[in-house]
Design an enzyme around this catalytic site. Structure first.
Site, mmCIF file in Angstrom:
data_model
loop_
_atom_site.group_PDB
_atom_site.id
_atom_site.type_symbol
_atom_site.label_atom_id
_atom_site.label_comp_id
_atom_site.label_asym_id
_atom_site.label_seq_id
_atom_site.Cartn_x
_atom_site.Cartn_y
_atom_site.Cartn_z
ATOM 1 N N GLY A 6 0.896 -1.165 -0.053
ATOM 2 C CA GLY A 6 0.005 0.099 0.049
ATOM 3 C C GLY A 6 0.727 1.346 -0.231
ATOM 4 O O GLY A 6 0.238 2.265 -0.369
ATOM 5 N N ARG A 32 0.916 -3.680 15.153
ATOM 6 C CA ARG A 32 2.283 -3.085 14.909
ATOM 7 C C ARG A 32 2.278 -1.717 15.829
ATOM 8 O O ARG A 32 2.057 -0.481 15.442
ATOM 9 C CB ARG A 32 2.297 -2.328 13.188
ATOM 10 C CG ARG A 32 1.888 -3.574 12.371
ATOM 11 C CD ARG A 32 1.879 -3.045 10.876
ATOM 12 N NE ARG A 32 1.140 -4.422 9.957
ATOM 13 C CZ ARG A 32 0.709 -4.182 8.864
ATOM 14 N NH1 ARG A 32 0.531 -3.121 8.378
ATOM 15 N NH2 ARG A 32 0.253 -5.354 8.315
ATOM 16 N N HIS A 51 2.425 -12.494 5.008
ATOM 17 C CA HIS A 51 2.250 -10.947 4.745
ATOM 18 C C HIS A 51 3.442 -10.573 5.280
ATOM 19 O O HIS A 51 3.613 -9.072 5.573
ATOM 20 C CB HIS A 51 1.049 -10.415 5.805
ATOM 21 C CG HIS A 51 0.270 -9.437 5.298
ATOM 22 N ND1 HIS A 51 -0.999 -9.462 4.357
ATOM 23 C CD2 HIS A 51 0.402 -7.904 5.101
ATOM 24 C CE1 HIS A 51 -1.308 -8.243 4.046
ATOM 25 N NE2 HIS A 51 -0.398 -7.381 4.369
ATOM 26 N N ARG A 105 9.022 -5.984 0.116
ATOM 27 C CA ARG A 105 9.932 -5.096 0.811
ATOM 28 C C ARG A 105 11.101 -4.863 -0.407
ATOM 29 O O ARG A 105 11.505 -3.670 -0.421
ATOM 30 C CB ARG A 105 10.646 -5.273 2.239
ATOM 31 C CG ARG A 105 9.283 -5.341 3.075
ATOM 32 C CD ARG A 105 10.034 -5.697 4.540
ATOM 33 N NE ARG A 105 9.055 -5.604 5.603
ATOM 34 C CZ ARG A 105 8.466 -6.727 5.992
ATOM 35 N NH1 ARG A 105 8.616 -7.887 5.062
ATOM 36 N NH2 ARG A 105 7.548 -6.726 7.062
ATOM 37 N N ARG A 122 15.041 -11.928 -0.202
ATOM 38 C CA ARG A 122 15.883 -10.833 -0.360
ATOM 39 C C ARG A 122 17.285 -11.405 -1.410
ATOM 40 O O ARG A 122 17.784 -10.345 -1.834
ATOM 41 C CB ARG A 122 16.733 -10.472 0.873
ATOM 42 C CG ARG A 122 15.566 -9.957 1.878
ATOM 43 C CD ARG A 122 14.946 -8.675 1.789
ATOM 44 N NE ARG A 122 14.060 -8.374 2.733
ATOM 45 C CZ ARG A 122 12.813 -8.702 2.839
ATOM 46 N NH1 ARG A 122 12.083 -9.520 1.761
ATOM 47 N NH2 ARG A 122 11.966 -8.558 3.963
ATOM 48 N N GLY A 137 9.999 -12.457 3.324
ATOM 49 C CA GLY A 137 11.373 -12.718 3.588
ATOM 50 C C GLY A 137 12.431 -12.903 2.304
ATOM 51 O O GLY A 137 13.574 -13.267 2.294
ATOM 52 N N ARG A 152 3.902 -9.503 8.909
ATOM 53 C CA ARG A 152 3.255 -8.282 9.204
ATOM 54 C C ARG A 152 1.928 -8.291 9.914
ATOM 55 O O ARG A 152 1.141 -7.507 10.169
ATOM 56 C CB ARG A 152 3.023 -7.159 8.034
ATOM 57 C CG ARG A 152 4.351 -6.853 7.559
ATOM 58 C CD ARG A 152 4.444 -6.247 6.133
ATOM 59 N NE ARG A 152 3.639 -5.100 6.074
ATOM 60 C CZ ARG A 152 4.003 -4.039 6.391
ATOM 61 N NH1 ARG A 152 5.216 -3.818 6.874
ATOM 62 N NH2 ARG A 152 3.347 -2.561 6.311
HETATM 63 C C1 LIG Z 1 4.790 -1.599 3.494
HETATM 64 C C2 LIG Z 1 4.162 -2.953 3.097
HETATM 65 C C3 LIG Z 1 2.669 -2.708 2.804
HETATM 66 C C4 LIG Z 1 1.954 -3.866 2.106
HETATM 67 N N1 LIG Z 1 0.817 -3.700 1.891
HETATM 68 C C5 LIG Z 1 0.027 -4.776 1.588
HETATM 69 C C6 LIG Z 1 -1.415 -4.708 0.927
HETATM 70 O O1 LIG Z 1 -1.856 -3.592 0.990
HETATM 71 N N2 LIG Z 1 -1.880 -5.714 0.680
HETATM 72 C C7 LIG Z 1 -1.342 -6.878 0.526
HETATM 73 O O2 LIG Z 1 -2.230 -8.027 -0.024
HETATM 74 N N3 LIG Z 1 -0.220 -7.150 1.213
HETATM 75 C C8 LIG Z 1 0.442 -6.064 1.685
HETATM 76 N N4 LIG Z 1 1.805 -6.355 2.057
HETATM 77 C C9 LIG Z 1 2.363 -7.626 1.984
HETATM 78 C C10 LIG Z 1 2.990 -8.000 0.708
HETATM 79 O O3 LIG Z 1 2.201 -8.208 -0.310
HETATM 80 C C11 LIG Z 1 3.895 -9.290 0.779
HETATM 81 O O4 LIG Z 1 3.003 -10.159 1.312
HETATM 82 C C12 LIG Z 1 5.071 -9.221 1.864
HETATM 83 O O5 LIG Z 1 5.708 -7.829 1.823
HETATM 84 C C13 LIG Z 1 5.956 -10.323 1.526
HETATM 85 O O6 LIG Z 1 7.204 -10.243 2.282
HETATM 86 P P1 LIG Z 1 8.445 -9.247 2.120
HETATM 87 O O7 LIG Z 1 8.409 -7.914 2.195
HETATM 88 O O8 LIG Z 1 9.534 -9.885 2.996
HETATM 89 O O9 LIG Z 1 8.879 -9.464 0.672
HETATM 90 C C14 LIG Z 1 2.503 -5.046 2.497
HETATM 91 C C15 LIG Z 1 3.840 -5.228 2.861
HETATM 92 C C16 LIG Z 1 4.592 -4.206 3.176
HETATM 93 C C17 LIG Z 1 6.061 -4.326 3.340
#
Ligand SMILES: Cc1cc2nc3c(=O)[nH]c(=O)nc-3n(C[C@H](O)[C@H](O)[C@H](O)COP(=O)(O)O)c2cc1C
Length: 415
Positions: free
Chosen positions: A85, A170, A284, A339, A319, A317, A287
């Site tokens: 987002g 969070r 997620h 990320r 990277r 995860g 998160r």
């Molecule tokens: C800042 C941020 C915002 C995110 N917003 C959404 C979102 O709006 N909808 C969603 O399905 N996943 C969201 N995610 C999760 C990502 O789609 C994804 O599942 C996750 O980032 C994968 O892990 P990684 O960041 O370690 O690659 C978000 C992740 C981050 C880091």
């Protein structure tokens, strides 16, 4: 900024450092951190170290390719950009920068419901293979309007996120006081003032063009009425969402339907039974539910349960190119990157996003060569060593078959 394409970043961690310097701490933590004690966040990374490579040698890998076919379409790399987002807060119209980088790399980009740029503008200005991620509001008709808009704007896939019945805990967001729309507190104003490149390059650009950043995909009846809430605590979550809602979406959506946020193999089966074309095994990015298993640990069971019926994507995860190759060897058809590309876009907009994708491309290519793999499809668990005997291996027919084939026809396999 340097004019060479590396931007001075030689891995994703370098891009993360650059992002850390550029964006306010409150925003950086929103992107970077997990929930509660961050056990899931840490384990998402730690799990990759429990799986090691068992490379083959003297394989002619001179014509190796990382091309895959996902949902019937060829793509140049086995990664796709995950919905996040806040891409539009990392860089002015960061979603467009990310989507363009994805298009140029020949991979899909997923636009989040909670993005700062409207889905129609991303389609017009970036194009490429676009997926739209959907969160449901308690008033489902509003979400259905978004689905209609995504269809009209030509989005290829609908990604329904199902792992957020309520917002994750969070705590740092509450401490940092960052909200959408922005509200000003002494703490976050100081934070912003200490990051002038972000203040002038991102926030001021919005204010001078379209106004304060806001959720541009929200239907107009609520777009201007959204009250400021800590980031990640939006009004989108819907704790009554269930499989019947997914069936309704399946009936509405003619394109590819992907269910994101699956951990349990039984849920993967239910998603397939509802007519989904794919699932994303995801926590997620650590998160939402702290303590949830790493998607890589959940992947083998999901692959066994539905891997022959629908496509299985995984995230959280990732990277390094080697992380991607490990997931593919465990049976995933593709990997979503969250990320890593966000750090890239925060570090340098389109150039930074492109750098992040290039790093994955180069790393995957090198790992494939050193592993003795010419195509992504031929990876299997026979190329892996499980340092931890508790790690669940998939009963992957793909891997077993390949071993038999290689044993029978080594000359053929060398071609
Ligand atoms: C800042 C941020 C915002 C995110 N917003 C959404 C979102 O709006 N909808 C969603 O399905 N996943 C969201 N995610 C999760 C990502 O789609 C994804 O599942 C996750 O980032 C994968 O892990 P990684 O960041 O370690 O690659 C978000 C992740 C981050 C880091």
């Amino acid at each position: 900024m340097r004019d060479d394409k590396t931007l001075g970043a030689y891995n994703i961690s370098d891009l993360r450092e650059m992002a850390l310097k550029r964006v306010p701490k409150g925003l950086f933590e929103f992107v970077d951190r997990g929930t509660e004690d961050e056990v899931a966040l840490r384990n998402n990374r730690a799990v990759f170290e429990r799986i090691r490579f068992k490379p083959r040698t003297l394989v002619d890998v001179s014509r190796r390719t990382q091309e895959i076919t996902l949902f019937g379409q060829k793509q140049k790399m086995p990664i796709c950009i995950a919905p996040t987002g806040t891409a539009g807060l990392m860089w002015h119209e960061g979603e467009i920068a990310l989507a363009r980088a994805a298009k140029d790399a020949g991979i899909p980009f997923t636009l989040a419901t909670g993005s700062m740029t409207a889905m129609e503008r991303v389609a017009e200005e970036a194009g490429g293979r676009l997926w739209f991620q959907l969160y449901m509001w308690p008033d489902k008709s509003m979400s259905h309007k978004l689905v209609e808009r995504a269809r009209a704007a030509g989005y290829e896939a609908l990604v329904v996120t199902v792992d957020g019945a309520v917002s994750g805990n969070r705590e740092y967001n509450l401490r940092n006081g960052f909200t959408i729309p922005f509200t000003f507190t002494r703490k976050n104003v100081t934070d912003v003032l200490m990051h002038p490149r972000w203040l002038f390059g991102v926030l001021a650009k919005y204010v001078m063009t379209t106004g304060m950043p806001r959720y541009e995909n929200y239907p107009s009846e609520i777009k201007y009425k959204v009250t400021a809430r800590p980031m990640g605590r939006s009004q989108m979550k819907n704790d009554s969402l269930n499989w019947e809602d997914l069936k309704v979406l399946r009936d509405m959506w003619p394109g590819t339907l992907i269910v994101k946020g699956i951990a349990h193999p039984q849920d993967a089966i239910l998603a397939a039974d509802c007519g989904a074309d794919g699932v994303v095994v995801s926590n997620h990015g650590g998160r939402n539910l702290d303590g949830s298993m790493a998607p890589l640990e959940a992947l083998p069971d999901v692959v066994d349960a539905v891997g022959k019926r629908i496509q299985v994507i995984v995230d959280s995860g990732f990277r390094r190119g080697s992380d991607v190759v490990k997931a593919l060897a465990l049976g995933a058809h593709a990997v979503l990157i969250g990320r890593a590309t966000l750090y890239g876009v925060a570090a340098g907009g389109y150039a930074g996003a492109t750098r992040a994708i290039t790093l994955f491309r180069e790393e995957i290519d090198r790992v494939m060569a050193l592993l003795g793999a010419r195509t992504v499809a031929e990876h299997g668990t026979e190329l892996l060593h499980f340092a931890d005997s508790a790690f669940r291996r998939p009963g992957s027919v793909r891997a077993d078959l390949r071993l038999v084939e290689t044993a029978r026809a080594p000359a053929e396999a060398q071609r």
